[in-house]
Design a protein around this motif. Sequence first.
Motif, PDB file in Angstrom:
ATOM      1  N   ARG A 184       0.827  -1.215   0.000  1.00 14.18           N
ATOM      2  CA  ARG A 184       0.000   0.000   0.000  1.00 14.18           C
ATOM      3  C   ARG A 184       0.861   1.265   0.000  1.00 14.18           C
ATOM      4  N   TRP A 185       2.074   1.144   0.523  1.00 11.46           N
ATOM      5  CA  TRP A 185       2.933   2.310   0.589  1.00 11.46           C
ATOM      6  C   TRP A 185       3.549   2.679  -0.754  1.00 11.46           C
ATOM      7  N   VAL A 186       3.427   1.817  -1.766  1.00 13.22           N
ATOM      8  CA  VAL A 186       3.910   2.235  -3.082  1.00 13.22           C
ATOM      9  C   VAL A 186       3.018   3.335  -3.654  1.00 13.22           C
ATOM     10  N   PHE A 187       1.798   3.446  -3.127  1.00 11.76           N
ATOM     11  CA  PHE A 187       0.912   4.540  -3.502  1.00 11.76           C
ATOM     12  C   PHE A 187       1.035   5.721  -2.537  1.00 11.76           C
ATOM     13  N   TYR A 188       1.147   5.418  -1.269  1.00 13.60           N
ATOM     14  CA  TYR A 188       1.260   6.500  -0.288  1.00 13.60           C
ATOM     15  C   TYR A 188       2.554   7.286  -0.432  1.00 13.60           C
ATOM     16  N   VAL A 189       3.610   6.654  -0.953  1.00 12.24           N
ATOM     17  CA  VAL A 189       4.889   7.346  -1.084  1.00 12.24           C
ATOM     18  C   VAL A 189       4.805   8.499  -2.078  1.00 12.24           C
ATOM     19  N   ASN A 190       3.768   8.483  -2.919  1.00 17.61           N
ATOM     20  CA  ASN A 190       3.578   9.595  -3.853  1.00 17.61           C
ATOM     21  C   ASN A 190       3.209  10.897  -3.132  1.00 17.61           C
ATOM     22  N   MET A 191       2.648  10.781  -1.951  1.00 15.32           N
ATOM     23  CA  MET A 191       2.107  11.961  -1.288  1.00 15.32           C
ATOM     24  C   MET A 191       3.165  13.015  -0.961  1.00 15.32           C
ATOM     25  N   PRO A 192       4.269  12.671  -0.276  1.00 12.67           N
ATOM     26  CA  PRO A 192       5.252  13.723   0.024  1.00 12.67           C
ATOM     27  C   PRO A 192       5.884  14.322  -1.228  1.00 12.67           C
ATOM     28  N   VAL A 193       6.208  13.467  -2.227  1.00 11.73           N
ATOM     29  CA  VAL A 193       6.774  13.991  -3.471  1.00 11.73           C
ATOM     30  C   VAL A 193       5.771  14.899  -4.168  1.00 11.73           C
ATOM     31  N   GLY A 194       4.503  14.474  -4.181  1.00 10.50           N
ATOM     32  CA  GLY A 194       3.468  15.265  -4.839  1.00 10.50           C
ATOM     33  C   GLY A 194       3.228  16.602  -4.168  1.00 10.50           C
ATOM     34  N   ILE A 195       3.221  16.622  -2.850  1.00  8.60           N
ATOM     35  CA  ILE A 195       3.005  17.878  -2.124  1.00  8.60           C
ATOM     36  C   ILE A 195       4.138  18.861  -2.412  1.00  8.60           C
ATOM     37  N   ILE A 196       5.375  18.354  -2.413  1.00 10.50           N
ATOM     38  CA  ILE A 196       6.514  19.222  -2.741  1.00 10.50           C
ATOM     39  C   ILE A 196       6.389  19.756  -4.172  1.00 10.50           C
ATOM     40  N   ALA A 197       5.981  18.876  -5.112  1.00 10.74           N
ATOM     41  CA  ALA A 197       5.828  19.297  -6.504  1.00 10.74           C
ATOM     42  C   ALA A 197       4.738  20.345  -6.659  1.00 10.74           C
ATOM     43  N   ILE A 198       3.616  20.172  -5.951  1.00 12.60           N
ATOM     44  CA  ILE A 198       2.515  21.132  -6.036  1.00 12.60           C
ATOM     45  C   ILE A 198       2.937  22.482  -5.468  1.00 12.60           C
ATOM     46  N   LEU A 199       3.571  22.475  -4.313  1.00 13.89           N
ATOM     47  CA  LEU A 199       4.007  23.733  -3.702  1.00 13.89           C
ATOM     48  C   LEU A 199       5.029  24.446  -4.586  1.00 13.89           C
ATOM     49  N   THR A 200       5.970  23.686  -5.132  1.00 16.96           N
ATOM     50  CA  THR A 200       6.981  24.287  -5.994  1.00 16.96           C
ATOM     51  C   THR A 200       6.355  24.883  -7.243  1.00 16.96           C
ATOM     52  N   ALA A 201       5.482  24.118  -7.882  1.00 15.90           N
ATOM     53  CA  ALA A 201       4.823  24.619  -9.093  1.00 15.90           C
ATOM     54  C   ALA A 201       3.947  25.823  -8.777  1.00 15.90           C
ATOM     55  N   GLY A 202       3.284  25.802  -7.629  1.00 13.96           N
ATOM     56  CA  GLY A 202       2.420  26.915  -7.252  1.00 13.96           C
ATOM     57  C   GLY A 202       3.183  28.214  -7.072  1.00 13.96           C
ATOM     58  N   PHE A 203       4.413  28.102  -6.597  1.00 15.59           N
ATOM     59  CA  PHE A 203       5.201  29.305  -6.350  1.00 15.59           C
ATOM     60  C   PHE A 203       5.924  29.810  -7.587  1.00 15.59           C
ATOM     61  N   VAL A 204       6.377  28.900  -8.444  1.00 15.40           N
ATOM     62  CA  VAL A 204       7.289  29.321  -9.519  1.00 15.40           C
ATOM     63  C   VAL A 204       6.643  29.434 -10.893  1.00 15.40           C
ATOM     64  N   LEU A 205       5.576  28.676 -11.174  1.00 23.26           N
ATOM     65  CA  LEU A 205       4.977  28.768 -12.504  1.00 23.26           C
ATOM     66  C   LEU A 205       4.299  30.118 -12.694  1.00 23.26           C
ATOM     67  N   PRO A 206       4.397  30.683 -13.881  1.00 24.74           N
ATOM     68  CA  PRO A 206       3.808  32.013 -14.115  1.00 24.74           C
ATOM     69  C   PRO A 206       2.307  32.010 -13.874  1.00 24.74           C
ATOM     70  N   LYS A 207       1.825  33.055 -13.196  1.00 25.51           N
ATOM     71  CA  LYS A 207       0.396  33.174 -12.936  1.00 25.51           C
ATOM     72  C   LYS A 207      -0.313  33.897 -14.070  1.00 25.51           C
ATOM     73  N   ALA A 208       0.352  34.889 -14.621  1.00 26.26           N
ATOM     74  CA  ALA A 208      -0.273  35.680 -15.678  1.00 26.26           C
ATOM     75  C   ALA A 208      -0.348  34.859 -16.957  1.00 26.26           C
ATOM     76  N   ILE A 209      -1.486  34.873 -17.592  1.00 22.13           N
ATOM     77  CA  ILE A 209      -1.663  34.155 -18.851  1.00 22.13           C
ATOM     78  C   ILE A 209      -2.313  35.071 -19.873  1.00 22.13           C
ATOM     79  N   ARG A 210      -2.078  34.772 -21.129  1.00 29.19           N
ATOM     80  CA  ARG A 210      -2.734  35.501 -22.210  1.00 29.19           C
ATOM     81  C   ARG A 210      -3.894  34.645 -22.679  1.00 29.19           C
ATOM     82  N   ARG A 211      -5.064  34.940 -22.142  1.00 25.32           N
ATOM     83  CA  ARG A 211      -6.224  34.096 -22.421  1.00 25.32           C
ATOM     84  C   ARG A 211      -6.691  34.309 -23.857  1.00 25.32           C
TER      85      ARG A 211
END
Length: 304
Positions: A184-211
Amino acid sequence: MAQTQNGSVMAISGPEPQSLSATVSRGRLISILIGVMLGMLLAALDQTIVGTALPRIVANLGGLEHYAWVVTAYLLASTVSIPLYGKLSDMYGRRIFFIGGMVIFLIGSALAGTSQDMTQLIIYRSIQGLGAGGMMPIALAIIGDIFPPSERGKWQGLFVAVFGLASIIGPTLGGWITDNWGWRWVFYVNMPVGIIAILTAGFVLPKAIRRVHHTIDYPGAITLVAWTVPLLLAFSWAGTQYAWNSWQIIGLFSFAAVMLLLFVLIELRAAEPIITPRLFNNSIFSVSVIATFLVSAGMFGAIM
């Protein structure tokens, strides 16, 4: 516009719009690359880790006849969702759908770890696939957004390295986790990596878009699902649950062929098709697609 000596008018094209790499600092670019690569690593590691743990999962949950569906459901969901994510990210920006894909992926991972039978696991793996459908293609699209064409090749090479890294450490990590913590932990291990990825992407990816206003090719999306799903079902069931010459398999292949023809006809007439069939008139595009197909088939076959 400019006028020549003989009085004719000649159009002079202006400079190409600058890529993001020309307008932001190198440190910001590196941060963006790290955020995107973490999302790719999340999807790549999941495949190699789960592949190693599958025998233990089947032994615990039963349902050996559904073995292949743990992977097939994931790939099917990601396959049919990739074009929709691509179109929506063109319309509303990459950031929201890249992060949204990771969130859906993590929800599927958490649910997969709680599975009590193979049916539940297959359903939860489908949810994971829906999330992965937004992570992998948008990651490559982000590279296209931030770098000019002359530089995209070398930076996209980093993403190939991510899959190479996942293929090396994933099986070993999956086996170690399964033996020491439980499958079961082969799925749960995704959680810490995923949270770090989400936080990093949330901070660094450009917010402004040309819609930009686009139209979504709903008939194309429906027929895309209508031919890919029966095709994968036929290849998954043939030789196991049904004979290759059974009416079920022949029927699935026939239905997939009809839907594929209908899909091509719709795409040729659509204002903004999901996949433009005319692209295959370009030999470079066609050869690249065939090569990618063969490489991907070999990679996932080796993982399984």
